[in-house]
Scaffold this motif. Sequence first.
Motif, PDB file in Angstrom:
ATOM      1  N   ASP A  31     -34.940 130.217 100.779  1.00 54.37           N
ATOM      2  CA  ASP A  31     -33.994 130.794 101.736  1.00 54.37           C
ATOM      3  C   ASP A  31     -32.818 131.488 101.066  1.00 54.37           C
ATOM      4  N   ASN A  32     -32.723 131.413  99.728  1.00 57.50           N
ATOM      5  CA  ASN A  32     -31.649 132.130  99.037  1.00 57.50           C
ATOM      6  C   ASN A  32     -32.083 133.517  98.558  1.00 57.50           C
ATOM      7  N   LEU A  33     -33.343 133.882  98.795  1.00 59.22           N
ATOM      8  CA  LEU A  33     -33.803 135.232  98.445  1.00 59.22           C
ATOM      9  C   LEU A  33     -33.522 136.180  99.608  1.00 59.22           C
ATOM     10  N   SER A 155     -33.611 137.455 107.761  1.00 62.77           N
ATOM     11  CA  SER A 155     -33.553 136.095 107.225  1.00 62.77           C
ATOM     12  C   SER A 155     -33.670 135.014 108.294  1.00 62.77           C
ATOM     13  N   ALA A 156     -33.535 135.372 109.575  1.00 60.86           N
ATOM     14  CA  ALA A 156     -33.669 134.380 110.640  1.00 60.86           C
ATOM     15  C   ALA A 156     -35.134 134.036 110.919  1.00 60.86           C
ATOM     16  N   HIS A 197     -31.055 134.047  91.388  1.00 62.97           N
ATOM     17  CA  HIS A 197     -31.023 132.811  92.160  1.00 62.97           C
ATOM     18  C   HIS A 197     -31.953 131.750  91.581  1.00 62.97           C
ATOM     19  N   ASP A 198     -31.595 130.500  91.847  1.00 63.92           N
ATOM     20  CA  ASP A 198     -32.408 129.365  91.426  1.00 63.92           C
ATOM     21  C   ASP A 198     -33.517 129.154  92.460  1.00 63.92           C
ATOM     22  N   ILE A 199     -34.634 129.836  92.258  1.00 69.44           N
ATOM     23  CA  ILE A 199     -35.747 129.781  93.204  1.00 69.44           C
ATOM     24  C   ILE A 199     -36.471 128.447  93.123  1.00 69.44           C
ATOM     25  N   TYR A 200     -36.608 127.917  91.925  1.00 71.77           N
ATOM     26  CA  TYR A 200     -37.335 126.657  91.759  1.00 71.77           C
ATOM     27  C   TYR A 200     -36.694 125.541  92.591  1.00 71.77           C
ATOM     28  N   SER A 201     -35.381 125.422  92.521  1.00 71.15           N
ATOM     29  CA  SER A 201     -34.692 124.363  93.273  1.00 71.15           C
ATOM     30  C   SER A 201     -34.740 124.619  94.777  1.00 71.15           C
ATOM     31  N   ALA A 202     -34.632 125.893  95.183  1.00 63.85           N
ATOM     32  CA  ALA A 202     -34.636 126.229  96.607  1.00 63.85           C
ATOM     33  C   ALA A 202     -35.970 125.873  97.254  1.00 63.85           C
ATOM     34  N   VAL A 203     -37.079 126.208  96.582  1.00 68.61           N
ATOM     35  CA  VAL A 203     -38.402 125.900  97.140  1.00 68.61           C
ATOM     36  C   VAL A 203     -38.638 124.392  97.130  1.00 68.61           C
ATOM     37  N   THR A 204     -38.215 123.716  96.071  1.00 67.27           N
ATOM     38  CA  THR A 204     -38.382 122.264  96.001  1.00 67.27           C
ATOM     39  C   THR A 204     -37.634 121.584  97.143  1.00 67.27           C
ATOM     40  N   ARG A 205     -36.429 122.054  97.435  1.00 64.68           N
ATOM     41  CA  ARG A 205     -35.672 121.490  98.576  1.00 64.68           C
ATOM     42  C   ARG A 205     -36.417 121.704  99.884  1.00 64.68           C
ATOM     43  N   ASN A 206     -36.998 122.893 100.057  1.00 64.03           N
ATOM     44  CA  ASN A 206     -37.722 123.177 101.300  1.00 64.03           C
ATOM     45  C   ASN A 206     -39.011 122.358 101.399  1.00 64.03           C
ATOM     46  N   LEU A 207     -39.659 122.073 100.273  1.00 66.07           N
ATOM     47  CA  LEU A 207     -40.828 121.200 100.300  1.00 66.07           C
ATOM     48  C   LEU A 207     -40.448 119.820 100.825  1.00 66.07           C
TER      49      LEU A 207
END
Length: 237
Positions: A31-33, A155-156, A197-207
Amino acid sequence: MYNAPHEITLVLRDTIEKGKYIDIMDFPYPDNLVDENGLFYGEIVATLVTSPYLDGTQGPEYCQTDVMLSMGTYDSIKERDLEIATVRNPYGRNNPHNVLLSSHYQARYRKGRSSSGFSSERQLRDESLKYHPVKKYAVNLHEMTEAHRMRSLPSARKWYLQLKSLANYAAEQLLSNAELAQEFCLIITISDPHKQHDIYSAVTRNLDRFSFPHSNIKLHNENRIDLRNSFGEDHEV
């Protein structure tokens, strides 16, 4: 799978029967992309490998089964009428858009006139409707036409991923759905082309947020080299 903070690789392995599908309504896109205009951006590379049923008597159509991949965004979840014979999922998507479709991208990228590394990959899969056991999709969301970007990438919107099993008529007449089941492995890499952006952390949070069972994949290489010195003695490194 971790490579760098600005990207992540997800691996999904399973078996899918003919006529069935896997429908992920909350795909964990980072969600940060999101750019300054409030639109999603990023690069997506997806490789899908399947184990199709093969029939050499069918000539060029020897691959008798296939798995179709679609991935994109939608506005909201809607309820569906299960009394309709073709409806199997009680929930559907309002206004979905598949971002893997090459028709959504500008012509100069689709025709390979760009230096973009995604042009050749896109041409490799856009040849025909022939079934293939290995498919690769590579897209840069910024290369979409302006109309499709405005329609697909606010983004919504929510993200989805769907895998659907298909089979040719000849195979359906010979085998049951269970016999036409296909193993598959889907590998998806999502990255920030600007490396901001830190994509790895963002996707991990969403998982975690969407309650996906998941685990880290650690890769390592073990190289063994046999050396022989001048005295004829063997050594292993």
